[in-house]
Design a protein around this motif. Structure first.
Motif, PDB file in Angstrom:
ATOM      1  N   LYS A   1     -41.161 -64.597   5.223  1.00  0.00           N
ATOM      2  CA  LYS A   1     -41.016 -63.513   6.197  1.00  0.00           C
ATOM      3  C   LYS A   1     -41.777 -62.239   5.821  1.00  0.00           C
ATOM      4  CE  LYS A   1     -36.394 -65.236   7.265  1.00  0.00           C
ATOM      5  NZ  LYS A   1     -34.948 -65.002   7.107  1.00  0.00           N
ATOM      6  N   SER A   2     -42.371 -62.222   4.644  1.00  0.00           N
ATOM      7  CA  SER A   2     -42.999 -60.999   4.157  1.00  0.00           C
ATOM      8  C   SER A   2     -44.162 -60.551   5.049  1.00  0.00           C
ATOM      9  CB  SER A   2     -43.516 -61.209   2.733  1.00  0.00           C
ATOM     10  OG  SER A   2     -44.197 -60.048   2.291  1.00  0.00           O
ATOM     11  N   GLU A   3     -44.217 -59.256   5.289  1.00  0.00           N
ATOM     12  CA  GLU A   3     -45.334 -58.679   6.035  1.00  0.00           C
ATOM     13  C   GLU A   3     -46.294 -57.942   5.110  1.00  0.00           C
ATOM     14  OE1 GLU A   3     -43.780 -56.347   9.231  1.00  0.00           O
ATOM     15  OE2 GLU A   3     -42.856 -58.060  10.222  1.00  0.00           O
ATOM     16  N   LEU A   4     -46.041 -58.044   3.810  1.00  0.00           N
ATOM     17  CA  LEU A   4     -46.945 -57.451   2.829  1.00  0.00           C
ATOM     18  C   LEU A   4     -48.092 -58.413   2.561  1.00  0.00           C
ATOM     19  CD1 LEU A   4     -44.381 -56.135   0.191  1.00  0.00           C
ATOM     20  CD2 LEU A   4     -45.527 -54.815   1.976  1.00  0.00           C
ATOM     21  N   GLY A   5     -49.251 -57.859   2.286  1.00  0.00           N
ATOM     22  CA  GLY A   5     -50.354 -58.700   1.875  1.00  0.00           C
ATOM     23  C   GLY A   5     -50.005 -59.383   0.571  1.00  0.00           C
ATOM     24  N   GLY A   6     -50.311 -60.657   0.467  1.00  0.00           N
ATOM     25  CA  GLY A   6     -49.949 -61.362  -0.751  1.00  0.00           C
ATOM     26  C   GLY A   6     -50.823 -62.567  -1.014  1.00  0.00           C
ATOM     27  N   SER A   7     -50.921 -62.912  -2.291  1.00  0.00           N
ATOM     28  CA  SER A   7     -51.651 -64.100  -2.714  1.00  0.00           C
ATOM     29  C   SER A   7     -50.739 -64.947  -3.590  1.00  0.00           C
ATOM     30  CB  SER A   7     -52.917 -63.715  -3.481  1.00  0.00           C
ATOM     31  OG  SER A   7     -53.801 -63.014  -2.645  1.00  0.00           O
ATOM     32  N   VAL A   8     -50.769 -66.240  -3.366  1.00  0.00           N
ATOM     33  CA  VAL A   8     -49.878 -67.175  -4.051  1.00  0.00           C
ATOM     34  C   VAL A   8     -50.718 -68.156  -4.864  1.00  0.00           C
ATOM     35  CG1 VAL A   8     -48.058 -68.897  -3.761  1.00  0.00           C
ATOM     36  CG2 VAL A   8     -48.278 -67.025  -2.098  1.00  0.00           C
ATOM     37  N   PHE A   9     -50.350 -68.318  -6.143  1.00  0.00           N
ATOM     38  CA  PHE A   9     -51.020 -69.278  -7.018  1.00  0.00           C
ATOM     39  C   PHE A   9     -49.961 -70.159  -7.668  1.00  0.00           C
ATOM     40  CE2 PHE A   9     -53.616 -65.472  -6.850  1.00  0.00           C
ATOM     41  CZ  PHE A   9     -54.892 -65.960  -6.609  1.00  0.00           C
ATOM     42  N   ILE A  10     -50.085 -71.468  -7.470  1.00  0.00           N
ATOM     43  CA  ILE A  10     -49.104 -72.394  -8.043  1.00  0.00           C
ATOM     44  C   ILE A  10     -49.766 -73.758  -8.228  1.00  0.00           C
ATOM     45  CG2 ILE A  10     -48.170 -73.167  -5.814  1.00  0.00           C
ATOM     46  CD1 ILE A  10     -45.351 -73.084  -7.152  1.00  0.00           C
ATOM     47  N   GLY A  11     -49.294 -74.505  -9.225  1.00  0.00           N
ATOM     48  CA  GLY A  11     -49.795 -75.857  -9.453  1.00  0.00           C
ATOM     49  C   GLY A  11     -48.828 -76.887  -8.902  1.00  0.00           C
ATOM     50  N   ASN A  12     -49.347 -78.051  -8.534  1.00  0.00           N
ATOM     51  CA  ASN A  12     -48.461 -79.072  -7.961  1.00  0.00           C
ATOM     52  C   ASN A  12     -47.692 -79.856  -9.031  1.00  0.00           C
ATOM     53  OD1 ASN A  12     -50.540 -80.651  -8.934  1.00  0.00           O
ATOM     54  ND2 ASN A  12     -50.825 -81.835  -7.046  1.00  0.00           N
ATOM     55  N   LYS A  13     -47.931 -79.546 -10.305  1.00  0.00           N
ATOM     56  CA  LYS A  13     -47.140 -80.132 -11.388  1.00  0.00           C
ATOM     57  C   LYS A  13     -46.080 -79.147 -11.884  1.00  0.00           C
ATOM     58  CE  LYS A  13     -49.451 -83.983 -11.458  1.00  0.00           C
ATOM     59  NZ  LYS A  13     -48.836 -85.220 -10.944  1.00  0.00           N
ATOM     60  N   ASP A  14     -45.936 -78.059 -11.177  1.00  0.00           N
ATOM     61  CA  ASP A  14     -44.924 -77.048 -11.492  1.00  0.00           C
ATOM     62  C   ASP A  14     -43.570 -77.547 -10.970  1.00  0.00           C
ATOM     63  OD1 ASP A  14     -43.235 -74.764 -11.425  1.00  0.00           O
ATOM     64  OD2 ASP A  14     -44.940 -73.430 -11.139  1.00  0.00           O
ATOM     65  N   PRO A  15     -42.528 -77.546 -11.803  1.00  0.00           N
ATOM     66  CA  PRO A  15     -41.225 -78.025 -11.325  1.00  0.00           C
ATOM     67  C   PRO A  15     -40.641 -77.189 -10.185  1.00  0.00           C
ATOM     68  CG  PRO A  15     -41.019 -77.013 -13.498  1.00  0.00           C
ATOM     69  CD  PRO A  15     -42.478 -77.155 -13.224  1.00  0.00           C
ATOM     70  N   TYR A  16     -41.143 -75.966  -9.987  1.00  0.00           N
ATOM     71  CA  TYR A  16     -40.657 -75.111  -8.896  1.00  0.00           C
ATOM     72  C   TYR A  16     -41.508 -75.247  -7.636  1.00  0.00           C
ATOM     73  CZ  TYR A  16     -37.743 -73.034 -12.488  1.00  0.00           C
ATOM     74  OH  TYR A  16     -36.825 -72.851 -13.488  1.00  0.00           O
ATOM     75  N   TYR A  17     -42.525 -76.082  -7.697  1.00  0.00           N
ATOM     76  CA  TYR A  17     -43.363 -76.331  -6.520  1.00  0.00           C
ATOM     77  C   TYR A  17     -42.634 -77.271  -5.574  1.00  0.00           C
ATOM     78  CZ  TYR A  17     -47.077 -78.335  -3.654  1.00  0.00           C
ATOM     79  OH  TYR A  17     -47.837 -78.777  -2.592  1.00  0.00           O
ATOM     80  N   VAL A  18     -42.540 -76.864  -4.311  1.00  0.00           N
ATOM     81  CA  VAL A  18     -41.938 -77.702  -3.273  1.00  0.00           C
ATOM     82  C   VAL A  18     -42.967 -77.816  -2.151  1.00  0.00           C
ATOM     83  CG1 VAL A  18     -40.015 -77.977  -1.663  1.00  0.00           C
ATOM     84  CG2 VAL A  18     -39.642 -76.810  -3.860  1.00  0.00           C
ATOM     85  N   GLU A  19     -43.557 -78.987  -2.021  1.00  0.00           N
ATOM     86  CA  GLU A  19     -44.685 -79.174  -1.107  1.00  0.00           C
ATOM     87  C   GLU A  19     -44.352 -78.733   0.323  1.00  0.00           C
ATOM     88  OE1 GLU A  19     -47.967 -82.555   0.182  1.00  0.00           O
ATOM     89  OE2 GLU A  19     -46.043 -83.191  -0.660  1.00  0.00           O
ATOM     90  N   GLU A  20     -43.203 -79.141   0.821  1.00  0.00           N
ATOM     91  CA  GLU A  20     -42.826 -78.804   2.196  1.00  0.00           C
ATOM     92  C   GLU A  20     -42.778 -77.281   2.386  1.00  0.00           C
ATOM     93  OE1 GLU A  20     -39.033 -79.379   5.249  1.00  0.00           O
ATOM     94  OE2 GLU A  20     -39.099 -80.496   3.372  1.00  0.00           O
ATOM     95  N   ARG A  21     -42.201 -76.591   1.416  1.00  0.00           N
ATOM     96  CA  ARG A  21     -42.093 -75.134   1.519  1.00  0.00           C
ATOM     97  C   ARG A  21     -43.462 -74.468   1.359  1.00  0.00           C
ATOM     98  NH1 ARG A  21     -36.361 -73.079  -1.142  1.00  0.00           N
ATOM     99  NH2 ARG A  21     -35.070 -74.079   0.453  1.00  0.00           N
TER     100      ARG A  21
END
Length: 198
Positions: free
Chosen positions: A131-151
């Motif tokens: 929902k954020s309206e702030l400019g943002g950049s996201v960096f994550i790996g798909n082997k990260d246990p907190y990575y959720v593909e659907e989200r």
């Protein structure tokens, strides 16, 4: 400087600036780890003051709910004492959890958010990013246990976010048994940050 027994590092430009980068590191991934170390260097190079909050000791004494409130109070107090017109938040892992609380409790205009390995499996973090309206950049790996593909794919619907998925990277944005590739990821992310900062 100290707060609750944990150090604060405040790096100021030689000439006064109205730009500030606030670093909220991970529990084990401190501001001295490669990605945050070089991100700090880049922000200083680009004319930002930098505020590091190292709350590892605090996390040992408090649960994360109380910890995030203490961190918010420190940020609020700091911003009340200084006059910055542009603020960037660089949050890593559990730092993204603290950042959500800061953003919910404060109106910080002209701010930008760098989400490094955000806790996508935590509803509060995910919903705030969505929902954020702030400019943002996201960096994550798909082997990260907190990575959720659907989200992660759902976050693409937010026009204020730029998403970068790093195949094979873990929660430290590194590769198991591949030092050179891990170094290259740091270089890629720092190059992307450079575009954001300009």
């Amino acid at each position: 400087m100290q707060w609750n027994g944990s150090p604060i590092t405040y790096i100021q430009q030689e000439t006064e600036t109205t730009y500030l980068a606030i670093f909220l590191p991970g529990k084990g991934y401190t501001t001295q780890k490669p990605l945050l170390y070089y991100a700090t260097s880049l922000y200083v190079e680009k004319g930002f003051d930098v505020l590091h909050l190292d709350y590892n000791e605090l996390l040992q004494d408090l649960d994360k709910e109380n910890c995030k409130e203490v961190i918010n109070q420190v940020v609020q107090s700091f911003l009340q004492k200084h006059n910055y017109s542009k603020i960037h938040f660089v949050a890593k892992s559990i730092g993204t959890y603290a950042l959500v609380h800061i953003l919910q409790q404060n109106d910080i205009p002209n701010s930008q958010v760098i989400w490094l390995t955000p806790l996508l499996s935590v509803d509060k973090v995910y919903q705030t990013m969505l929902k954020s309206e702030l400019g943002g950049s996201v960096f994550i790996g798909n082997k990260d246990p907190y990575y959720v593909e659907e989200r992660f794919l759902k976050l693409e619907e937010n026009p204020h976010l730029t998403l970068s998925l790093i195949p094979g990277a873990n929660h430290s944005l590194e590769f198991e048994n591949n030092t050179i590739q891990s170094i290259r990821v740091v270089e890629i992310i720092i190059e992307e940050l450079q575009k954001i900062i300009q």
